[in-house]
Design a protein around this motif. Structure first.
Motif, PDB file in Angstrom:
ATOM      1  N   VAL A  83       0.964  -1.157  -0.047  1.00 35.79           N
ATOM      2  CA  VAL A  83       0.058   0.054   0.060  1.00 35.79           C
ATOM      3  C   VAL A  83       0.940   1.303   0.079  1.00 35.79           C
ATOM      4  N   PHE A  84       1.821   1.411   0.892  1.00 34.31           N
ATOM      5  CA  PHE A  84       2.682   2.180   0.973  1.00 34.31           C
ATOM      6  C   PHE A  84       3.692   2.699  -0.199  1.00 34.31           C
ATOM      7  N   ALA A  85       4.026   1.426  -1.065  1.00 31.26           N
ATOM      8  CA  ALA A  85       4.924   1.412  -2.123  1.00 31.26           C
ATOM      9  C   ALA A  85       4.109   2.080  -3.137  1.00 31.26           C
ATOM     10  N   SER A  86       2.843   1.482  -3.391  1.00 29.43           N
ATOM     11  CA  SER A  86       2.224   2.076  -4.264  1.00 29.43           C
ATOM     12  C   SER A  86       1.733   3.480  -4.106  1.00 29.43           C
ATOM     13  N   GLU A 109      -7.249   2.556 -20.551  1.00 31.47           N
ATOM     14  CA  GLU A 109      -6.920   1.859 -19.441  1.00 31.47           C
ATOM     15  C   GLU A 109      -6.197   3.013 -18.391  1.00 31.47           C
ATOM     16  N   PRO A 110      -5.915   2.668 -17.239  1.00 28.86           N
ATOM     17  CA  PRO A 110      -5.657   3.771 -16.319  1.00 28.86           C
ATOM     18  C   PRO A 110      -4.366   4.473 -16.596  1.00 28.86           C
ATOM     19  N   TYR A 111      -4.244   5.907 -16.516  1.00 28.27           N
ATOM     20  CA  TYR A 111      -3.413   6.836 -16.958  1.00 28.27           C
ATOM     21  C   TYR A 111      -3.033   7.755 -15.546  1.00 28.27           C
ATOM     22  N   TYR A 112      -1.781   8.386 -15.410  1.00 25.48           N
ATOM     23  CA  TYR A 112      -1.539   9.346 -14.574  1.00 25.48           C
ATOM     24  C   TYR A 112      -1.957  10.669 -15.425  1.00 25.48           C
ATOM     25  N   THR A 113      -2.411  11.525 -15.074  1.00 23.60           N
ATOM     26  CA  THR A 113      -2.606  12.885 -15.656  1.00 23.60           C
ATOM     27  C   THR A 113      -2.578  13.868 -14.783  1.00 23.60           C
ATOM     28  N   GLY A 166      -4.843  37.417 -16.264  1.00 21.66           N
ATOM     29  CA  GLY A 166      -5.188  36.481 -15.197  1.00 21.66           C
ATOM     30  C   GLY A 166      -6.139  35.524 -15.712  1.00 21.66           C
ATOM     31  N   SER A 167      -6.751  35.804 -17.104  1.00 15.68           N
ATOM     32  CA  SER A 167      -7.714  34.850 -17.660  1.00 15.68           C
ATOM     33  C   SER A 167      -7.083  33.579 -18.078  1.00 15.68           C
ATOM     34  N   VAL A 168      -7.701  32.582 -17.985  1.00 12.42           N
ATOM     35  CA  VAL A 168      -7.261  31.418 -18.583  1.00 12.42           C
ATOM     36  C   VAL A 168      -7.595  31.097 -20.207  1.00 12.42           C
ATOM     37  N   ILE A 169      -6.463  30.861 -20.690  1.00 10.46           N
ATOM     38  CA  ILE A 169      -6.728  30.751 -22.265  1.00 10.46           C
ATOM     39  C   ILE A 169      -6.424  29.319 -22.628  1.00 10.46           C
ATOM     40  N   GLY A 170      -5.959  28.381 -22.039  1.00 12.26           N
ATOM     41  CA  GLY A 170      -5.741  27.088 -22.284  1.00 12.26           C
ATOM     42  C   GLY A 170      -5.213  26.165 -20.960  1.00 12.26           C
ATOM     43  N   VAL A 171      -4.955  24.874 -21.011  1.00 14.11           N
ATOM     44  CA  VAL A 171      -4.456  24.008 -20.249  1.00 14.11           C
ATOM     45  C   VAL A 171      -3.791  23.138 -20.722  1.00 14.11           C
ATOM     46  N   VAL A 172      -2.341  22.916 -20.012  1.00 16.10           N
ATOM     47  CA  VAL A 172      -1.295  21.865 -20.677  1.00 16.10           C
ATOM     48  C   VAL A 172      -1.668  20.588 -19.761  1.00 16.10           C
ATOM     49  N   PHE A 173      -1.787  19.472 -20.704  1.00 19.10           N
ATOM     50  CA  PHE A 173      -1.721  18.165 -19.613  1.00 19.10           C
ATOM     51  C   PHE A 173      -0.605  17.540 -20.056  1.00 19.10           C
ATOM     52  N   ALA A 174      -0.543  16.308 -18.874  1.00 17.23           N
ATOM     53  CA  ALA A 174       0.974  15.412 -19.319  1.00 17.23           C
ATOM     54  C   ALA A 174       0.172  14.280 -18.583  1.00 17.23           C
ATOM     55  N   SER A 175       0.369  13.112 -19.560  1.00 10.82           N
ATOM     56  CA  SER A 175      -0.326  11.852 -19.257  1.00 10.82           C
ATOM     57  C   SER A 175       0.659  10.758 -19.447  1.00 10.82           C
ATOM     58  N   THR A 176       0.633   9.801 -18.553  1.00 11.55           N
ATOM     59  CA  THR A 176       1.709   8.738 -18.801  1.00 11.55           C
ATOM     60  C   THR A 176       1.040   7.199 -18.114  1.00 11.55           C
ATOM     61  N   SER A 177       1.134   6.178 -18.807  1.00 11.22           N
ATOM     62  CA  SER A 177       0.294   5.014 -18.485  1.00 11.22           C
ATOM     63  C   SER A 177       0.754   4.405 -17.093  1.00 11.22           C
ATOM     64  N   ALA A 178      -0.304   3.958 -16.298  1.00 14.18           N
ATOM     65  CA  ALA A 178      -0.140   3.476 -14.974  1.00 14.18           C
ATOM     66  C   ALA A 178       0.262   1.904 -15.102  1.00 14.18           C
ATOM     67  N   GLU A 179       0.648   1.627 -16.108  1.00 13.89           N
ATOM     68  CA  GLU A 179       1.321   0.103 -16.250  1.00 13.89           C
ATOM     69  C   GLU A 179       2.501  -0.189 -15.331  1.00 13.89           C
ATOM     70  N   GLY A 180       3.282   0.944 -15.447  1.00 11.16           N
ATOM     71  CA  GLY A 180       4.484   0.915 -14.570  1.00 11.16           C
ATOM     72  C   GLY A 180       4.327   0.673 -13.225  1.00 11.16           C
ATOM     73  N   MET A 181       3.364   1.112 -12.513  1.00 17.35           N
ATOM     74  CA  MET A 181       2.968   0.881 -11.068  1.00 17.35           C
ATOM     75  C   MET A 181       2.816  -0.688 -10.821  1.00 17.35           C
ATOM     76  N   THR A 182       2.308  -1.480 -11.740  1.00 18.78           N
ATOM     77  CA  THR A 182       2.000  -2.826 -11.553  1.00 18.78           C
ATOM     78  C   THR A 182       3.315  -3.767 -11.568  1.00 18.78           C
ATOM     79  N   SER A 183       4.167  -3.130 -12.475  1.00 23.07           N
ATOM     80  CA  SER A 183       5.542  -3.673 -12.511  1.00 23.07           C
ATOM     81  C   SER A 183       6.379  -3.499 -11.282  1.00 23.07           C
TER      82      SER A 183
END
Length: 489
Positions: free
Chosen positions: A30-33, A138-142, A152-169
Motif C-alpha cells: 500500500v505504501f509502495a503504491s 486503461e488507467p493513466y496518470y494525468t 489573469g484569464s485562462v486561455i488554455g490548459v497543458v496536460f501530461a499523461s503517462t500509463s499506469a502500467e509501470g506501477m504494476t511492474s
C-alpha cells in the motif's frame, strides 16, 4: 488427536509470525503504491510546469485572441515528454486539443476534455489516475495546469499523461523481493522457534516422565534446572516436591516397618508364653512369672496403640487443646513424686523445684503428658548418683521450661533425630526396653499445638537437656488471655 504443548506453542508462534509478515506485506505494498503514485504525479507536475512556461513564451496576443507557435511548443513538449515517457498536449479553454506529442493518431483530438475536468484544471492543478473522462481505455496518470494571460484569464490548459502500467511492474518487483525475504525469515523463524520451543517444553516433558516414575514408586528422578526463569523455578519446585515425596515415602516405609516390628515382638512373646502355658510346656509354678511378662507386653502394646492414636489425631488436626491458667512448676513437682521410687534407687539429686508459681496458658492433661515423658526419659538415662535439674525462664510472650539430667548425653548424630517417630538411640535400646520411640515425637507435637517449641542441648558424657516453651499467662481485668497457641480455641 490431542495436540501436544510443543505443537500448540510451535503452531501459535508460526501463525503469529506468518500473520505479521502478511500484514507487513500488505502495508508495504500500500505504501509502495502510494509512493509510486505520488512520485509519478510530482514528476508529471514538474514537467507540466515547464510545459506551461514554454507555452507562455511562444504565445502571442493578436487580433481576435491568442496565438501559439505550435512548432516551437511542439519541440519543447517532445523533449519533456520523451524524458518522462509521457504525452504532453495543449487544449484550449473549451477542452479541444491543439498540440499533442502522441506519435500515432492522436486520441486527444478525437475527444473533447470534459467541462468538469476543465473547471478543476482552471482552478490550479488537476491530478487524476484514471481514463481522463473516457479518453483512455486503461488507467493513466494525468496532471493539468492552466495557462493564464497577462490579465489573469485562462486561455488554455497543458496536460501530461503517462500509463499506469509501470506501477504494476513496480509493485510486482517489490512483492517478489518481499516474498523472498519473507521466506528466508520464515525459514529462520521455523528453526529458531523449533529449538526454543523444544527447550521450553523439555522440562515439562521430563516432569511428565518423572510423574510416571513416581506413580511406580520411584522418587529418585529429578528434572535438570537451567537458568532462573519461570520454567526453571517450576523445575526447582518439582524437584523439591519430589524430595518431599521421597522423604514421606521413606518415612511411611520406616513407620510401617517400625510399627510391624514393635507389634510383632510383644505379640510373639505373648503368643509363645500363652501357648507354653496352655500346652503345659511351662510348669504351673512358673506360670505366674510368665503371665506377668505377658501382662507387661500387653501394657506395652496398649501404650503403643495409644501413642499411635494420639499421633494420628494430632496429624489429622483432630486433637483440640483447652488452654487454661496452669502452674507448670506444680505439674512438674507432682510428676516428680510419681518417680520417687526410681529416684531413691538411683540416689538422684533433684534441683530447681524450690520456686514460686510459674503460670502459663496450657492444656493441663496434655502438658502433664509432656512433663511425664521428659522426666521419664531423664530418670531412665541419668547416671546413678547424678542429678535432674529443672529451670524456668519467663519473658513477656513465652515461658521456657528446662529438664536437664546428668549422664552420657546424646551424640551429635543423635540430636537431630531424637524427635523422629520410633527413633531410639543405641543406649536407649539397652536402658529402655519397654519404650517404643514415640514419646518425644508426641511431646514435640503437643508443644507445637500450644504454639511453643522444644529443643535439645547435650554434651556427650556430661548432660542432656530438653527445653520447651509455653505461652506466658497474661492477666487483663482479672481474666487470663491466651496470647499464643490460639490453635486450641
Amino acid at each position: 488427536m490431542q495436540k501436544s504443548l510443543f505443537s500448540k506453542f510451535f503452531t501459535v508462534c508460526l501463525s503469529i509470525i506468518l500473520a505479521s509478515i502478511s500484514i507487513l506485506g500488505v502495508v508495504l505494498l500500500v505504501f509502495a503504491s502510494q509512493y509510486f503514485k505520488n512520485d509519478k504525479f510530482d514528476l508529471l507536475s514538474r514537467n507540466v510546469v515547464q510545459a506551461v512556461a514554454i507555452t507562455s513564451n511562444v504565445t502571442t496576443q493578436g487580433e481576435g485572441g491568442y496565438y501559439v507557435d505550435s512548432t516551437r511548443a511542439m519541440s519543447g513538449y517532445s523533449i519533456l515528454g520523451n524524458a518522462i515517457d509521457a504525452d504532453i498536449f495543449l487544449v484550449d479553454q473549451y477542452g479541444k486539443t491543439l498540440i499533442c506529442t502522441h506519435r500515432a493518431s492522436c486520441i486527444h483530438t478525437t475527444y473533447m476534455i470534459s467541462e468538469k475536468i476543465m473547471e478543476e484544471a482552471r482552478e490550479g492543478e488537476y491530478r487524476e489516475m484514471g481514463s481522463l473522462g473516457g479518453i483512455y481505455s486503461e488507467p493513466y496518470y494525468t496532471v493539468g495546469r492552466p495557462i493564464k494571460a497577462q490579465d489573469g484569464s485562462v486561455i488554455g490548459v497543458v496536460f501530461a499523461s503517462t500509463s499506469a502500467e509501470g506501477m504494476t511492474s513496480f509493485l510486482l518487483e517489490i512483492f517478489k523481493m518481499f516474498l523472498f525475504s519473507a521466506i528466508a525469515v520464515l525459514a529462520l523463524s521455523f528453526i529458531v522457534i523449533y529449538f526454543v520451543t523444544d527447550r521450553l517444553v523439555r522440562p515439562l516433558r521430563e516432569m511428565a516422565d518423572a510423574t510416571q516414575s513416581f506413580s511406580k514408586g520411584d522418587f529418585a528422578v529429578r528434572v535438570p534446572v537451567e537458568g532462573y526463569d519461570e520454567v526453571s523455578k517450576l523445575a526447582m519446585a518439582f524437584n523439591t516436591m519430589a524430595s518431599s515425596l521421597a522423604a514421606q515415602d521413606q518415612t511411611s516405609r520406616s513407620f510401617i516397618a517400625n510399627v510391624s516390628h514393635e507389634l510383632k515382638t510383644p505379640m510373639t512373646t505373648i503368643s509363645g508364653f500363652i501357648d507354653g502355658i496352655l500346652d503345659g510346656t511351662i510348669p504351673e509354678e512358673k506360670q505366674r512369672h510368665y503371665l506377668t511378662i505377658v501382662s507387661e507386653e500387653v501394657k506395652r502394646l496398649s501404650r503403643l496403640i495409644k501413642s499411635m492414636l494420639n499421633i494420628a489425631k494430632i496429624e489429622a488436626g483432630e486433637m483440640v487443646i483447652k488452654p487454661v491458667p496452669v502452674d507448670i512448676n506444680d505439674i512438674v513437682c507432682r510428676t516428680v513424686f510419681t518417680f520417687e521410687k526410681a529416684i531413691e534407687e538411683k540416689r538422684l539429686d533433684i534441683r530447681g523445684l524450690d520456686v514460686d508459681k510459674i503460670m502459663v496458658e496450657a492444656d493441663p492433661d496434655l502438658i502433664h503428658q509432656v512433663v511425664y515423658n521428659l522426666i521419664d526419659n531423664a530418670v531412665k538415662f541419668v547416671n546413678e548418683g547424678g542429678y535432674i535439674e529443672f529451670s524456668y525462664t519467663v519473658d513477656t510472650a513465652m515461658t521456657y521450661i528446662g529438664v536437664k539430667n546428668s549422664g552420657q548425653g546424646l551424640t551429635k548424630e543423635e540430636v537431630p533425630r531424637v524427635f523422629d517417630r520410633f527413633y531410639k538411640t543405641d543406649k536407649s535400646r539397652s536402658l529402655d526396653k519397654n519404650g517404643v520411640g514415640l514419646g518425644l515425637h508426641i511431646v514435640r507435637s503437643i508443644i507445637n499445638l500450644h504454639s511453643g517449641d522444644i529443643m535439645v542441648r547435650s554434651v556427650e558424657g556430661e548432660y542432656c537437656e530438653f527445653v520447651f516453651s509455653l505461652p506466658t499467662l497474661h492477666q487483663k481485668n482479672g481474666q487470663s488471655i491466651f496470647r499464643k497457641g490460639e490453635k486450641g480455641k
